[in-house]
Design a protein around this motif. Sequence first.
Motif, PDB file in Angstrom:
ATOM      1  N   VAL A 821       9.060  -5.810  11.268  1.00 11.20           N
ATOM      2  CA  VAL A 821       8.888  -5.193   9.867  1.00 11.20           C
ATOM      3  C   VAL A 821       7.310  -5.409   9.438  1.00 11.20           C
ATOM      4  N   ARG A 822       6.884  -4.146   9.236  1.00  7.77           N
ATOM      5  CA  ARG A 822       5.552  -4.272   8.973  1.00  7.77           C
ATOM      6  C   ARG A 822       4.944  -3.775   7.474  1.00  7.77           C
ATOM      7  N   VAL A 823       4.037  -4.283   6.529  1.00  9.51           N
ATOM      8  CA  VAL A 823       3.611  -3.793   5.449  1.00  9.51           C
ATOM      9  C   VAL A 823       2.114  -3.733   5.593  1.00  9.51           C
ATOM     10  N   ASP A 824       1.667  -2.649   5.167  1.00  6.97           N
ATOM     11  CA  ASP A 824       0.204  -2.542   5.424  1.00  6.97           C
ATOM     12  C   ASP A 824      -0.448  -1.959   4.162  1.00  6.97           C
ATOM     13  N   MET A 825      -1.647  -2.215   3.623  1.00 10.91           N
ATOM     14  CA  MET A 825      -2.342  -1.822   2.597  1.00 10.91           C
ATOM     15  C   MET A 825      -3.629  -1.237   3.016  1.00 10.91           C
ATOM     16  N   GLY A 826      -3.623   0.114   2.454  1.00  8.06           N
ATOM     17  CA  GLY A 826      -4.818   0.784   3.276  1.00  8.06           C
ATOM     18  C   GLY A 826      -5.818   1.141   1.892  1.00  8.06           C
ATOM     19  N   TYR A 844     -12.556   1.871  -3.146  1.00  7.69           N
ATOM     20  CA  TYR A 844     -11.873   0.641  -2.452  1.00  7.69           C
ATOM     21  C   TYR A 844     -11.559  -0.150  -3.603  1.00  7.69           C
ATOM     22  N   ASN A 845     -10.228   0.101  -4.004  1.00  8.99           N
ATOM     23  CA  ASN A 845      -9.871  -0.979  -5.098  1.00  8.99           C
ATOM     24  C   ASN A 845      -8.190  -0.838  -5.047  1.00  8.99           C
ATOM     25  N   PHE A 846      -7.536  -1.782  -5.536  1.00  3.41           N
ATOM     26  CA  PHE A 846      -6.200  -1.737  -5.332  1.00  3.41           C
ATOM     27  C   PHE A 846      -5.306  -0.642  -6.209  1.00  3.41           C
ATOM     28  N   GLY A 847      -6.242  -0.262  -7.141  1.00  2.75           N
ATOM     29  CA  GLY A 847      -5.383   1.043  -7.866  1.00  2.75           C
ATOM     30  C   GLY A 847      -5.425   2.174  -7.048  1.00  2.75           C
ATOM     31  N   ASN A 848      -6.268   2.560  -6.082  1.00  2.00           N
ATOM     32  CA  ASN A 848      -6.368   3.780  -5.388  1.00  2.00           C
ATOM     33  C   ASN A 848      -5.737   3.301  -3.720  1.00  2.00           C
ATOM     34  N   SER A 849      -5.089   2.019  -3.800  1.00  2.00           N
ATOM     35  CA  SER A 849      -4.752   1.742  -2.322  1.00  2.00           C
ATOM     36  C   SER A 849      -3.422   2.375  -2.253  1.00  2.00           C
ATOM     37  N   VAL A 850      -3.002   2.510  -0.864  1.00  5.07           N
ATOM     38  CA  VAL A 850      -1.806   3.115  -0.469  1.00  5.07           C
ATOM     39  C   VAL A 850      -1.043   1.968   0.421  1.00  5.07           C
ATOM     40  N   LEU A 851       0.109   1.649  -0.024  1.00  6.07           N
ATOM     41  CA  LEU A 851       1.103   1.008   0.389  1.00  6.07           C
ATOM     42  C   LEU A 851       1.957   1.526   1.699  1.00  6.07           C
ATOM     43  N   ASN A 852       1.870   0.897   2.648  1.00  4.76           N
ATOM     44  CA  ASN A 852       2.868   1.590   3.871  1.00  4.76           C
ATOM     45  C   ASN A 852       3.694   0.619   4.385  1.00  4.76           C
ATOM     46  N   ILE A 853       5.156   1.098   4.341  1.00  2.00           N
ATOM     47  CA  ILE A 853       6.195   0.054   5.039  1.00  2.00           C
ATOM     48  C   ILE A 853       6.715   0.671   6.237  1.00  2.00           C
ATOM     49  N   GLY A 854       6.664   0.093   7.387  1.00  2.00           N
ATOM     50  CA  GLY A 854       6.956   0.611   8.810  1.00  2.00           C
ATOM     51  C   GLY A 854       7.786  -0.482   9.445  1.00  2.00           C
ATOM     52  N   ILE A 855       8.328   0.015  10.568  1.00  2.00           N
ATOM     53  CA  ILE A 855       8.983  -0.671  11.475  1.00  2.00           C
ATOM     54  C   ILE A 855       8.402  -0.448  12.780  1.00  2.00           C
TER      55      ILE A 855
END
Length: 859
Positions: A821-826, A844-855
């Motif tokens: 189970v994978r969680v990535d913050m880009g 480059y900040n948390f407000g503009n970050s992208v959260l990805n959930i993958g297998i």
Amino acid sequence: MYFWINFRDHLRHAFAKIALIIIIGIIYSGCNAVKRVPNRKSLLIDNKITVDGEKDGVLNDLLYQKPNSSILGYRFRLNLYNLAKKNPDSSYKAKFLNNPKKYNRQVKLLSAKQVARKGQSFWYFGVHNFLKKIGEAPVIIDETKVKKSIARVKAYYFNNGYFYAEGTYKIDTLKGKKGKVSYAFTKGNVSRLDSIRTKIYTKALDSLYQSTKQLSNLKKGEVFKTENFDAERNRLNTYFRNNGAFYFQQGNINFNLDTIKSTSRTNVEMVISDQNVRVGDSSYTKPFKLYKISKVNIITDNSNDVDKTKISDSVAYNNFNLYSYKKLKYRPKAITDAVFIAPGTVYSDFRTNLTVRYLGNLKIFNYPLVQYKVDEKDENSLIANIILTPRPKYSFGASLDFTHSNIQDFGIAATTSLTIRNVFNRAETLEIAARGNIGSSKDLANPDNTFFNISEYGLDTKLNFPRVLLPFNTENIIPKKMIPSTTLSFGFAKQRNIGLDKENFTGSMTYNWTPKRNHTARFDLFNIQYVNNLKVDNYFKVYRSSYDALNEYGQQYNVNPANLNEDGDLSIPDGTSGFVGDVLGGQTSLNSNDRDFKSIRSIEERRKRLTENNLILASSYSFSKTTKTSFTDNDFYIFRTKLESAGNVLSLFATATKTIDNQISKKRVFGIEYSQYFKTELEYIRHWDFKREKVLAIRGFFGIAIPYGNSTSVPFSRSYFAGGSNDIRAWQPYSLGPGRSGAINDFNEANLKLTTSAEMRFKIFNSFKGALFVDAGNIWNIYDDGPYEAEGGNFEGIRSLKDIAVGSGFGLRYDLSFFVVRVDMGFKTYNPADTSGKKWFREYNFGNSVLNIGINYPF
């Protein structure tokens, strides 16, 4: 509904806050990295190794003690460990022993039992054990382990020909209870192989050896290495057992070494003993025999529900004997084609293993069992008994999944399947699967405001033949040892998930085979797809950015009030089509040279492209190679390539049947314009194992699809997009590119893609893993006459590479063995579409970050 719509945003912010709290806590606690180091002891911070006076880093992995693990030089797990109290239970008790009044107050509020239980709670006790478990205790210099490290390195050198290597060490104590260890080694002279003699007691084995001794891993003059002796032992064992020596074992090969006369020369004698036979309490030796196969017996139905005392059916076919306890349900050729053990051939491990693999690949038997026994009528021959346990004729499967993606906020997917084995009594397998999905998305058109505004259902069938299905013999091209198979598949799906509503018909005929070990090849003789759009009038309700752009032009140039709705905007679909018709028909003040005219025409061309029905008939060849040897192998590479061509057969068909309207430029088959293009892809993945569960992984991908003939653009389903959990993770899917155009469309795609990624993976604790990653790449349009008027969207050679986007970030993974189970913050590191002049780190900040959930891992 509100919860599901905002699920991704809430999880992203929560993930960011948790990460920030952990980082702040660790930095705060890290001020004293030696707080758990006893007095008069030293924390190991460095190992310095020199070999013959020169620095050496190769030997580091052989040392028993290494400094605490670090991430970019920061000892993350050590500081986690330091956060924990050394004896939390004692600390809790001392808290009240030193303050009886406080204890009495607690007892009055709770009870003595509850106060005692409170000391075992997570806050007072469990959290400290947790931190110790996920953290890493300080590595304290231990002189005993230092000496053991010296011995291990000397053994390493001995195994590589340096018989008289020596090593010394020095422990340096530094300020603040820290220290380092310096190792100094001298290798001495290396020993090389001199004379190589053999003593092989069995003449038959000696003859085999003499015929292949030029392939020996032991050669005169080469450096002494124990790995070469092991390799030679393995080589001979494999060679002998593949040439009839059924009873031969590696233990029958031994080496006598003589290094007395010279420290730099080693004389080798290889001794291959006879077969040792044990009878009762006594044993004797005899020469090995090279066995041939006299009979091959195949039991086809060794299941628990049969009477195994009586054979009811049997048949002899091509010198194979097939037996069944019930009626024989298989055509003999279907079974014997999968058997490489043949009467008259010599015994071979290779043929045995290949037979087991092929029979297992039929998917109609459980793991096959191959047994050998000496033929009573010929002591130089073996009888091979192949015992097969059939799988059930019919098997059913069902699954229910709850899903979440970047487009679908919440979904429920259900699948039911039926597998029918041995359909035509030649080991064929038929699979029929029905699937359905309902989901919710806030991003798609939803005029009725219903929660489940996405749905899809479909039916797929797949028929597998364990052979090459062609009207001519292909044994010389694809021999059966490559385990070939042919698959026919057909499918239908109807979906309502982007507002246009589609019907999708697919069909294919695919050949698969394995040219070599860890090599796979696939050839799609045909792969046909027909996409039928059902509600093309909904286009501007779905692609809102296209509508907003068109409506803005409508406010300036519209001349027909009938094109507007009561709010003064272009109505859908009559107003949008009417306004576009007026512009392109010269009914407005715009002419074909105006920039706005070209933009409106571009919007209309894109609408036509995405709403037109597609007929694709393609052929393709795919090849992949990997050096990965096992599931746990972390040092390997994978290479994949694919070539695909579409439309050529349909072009011939259209010409032959004279279905071409000479008044139009595009050809049609059954009234549908077919696609014609050429596509190629290359992908390379490389993993390096740095030990201690640290792995560096990189990936590079290049793909291009070039339209020609009947097409001026590549179908949407065959084009490329960028972004997402397995791509450039700092952008959502379809939200990057083309080029520096700024992702002006709802779903941005193109026909050229170039990406690369690098990821450093490391263990945090137990099954929790972490990663730091950098992704780079983009998509462009090239040789494509599609609607791409946006500046920077076309590939213009080397100078377009400056528009490669860069994203970086970190991730957490939980390894469940069978999947991850994978969680990535880009984070957007370099955004080529940024027009502010500052493309690096602006977002480059948390407000503009992208959260990805993958297998599983992205590559």
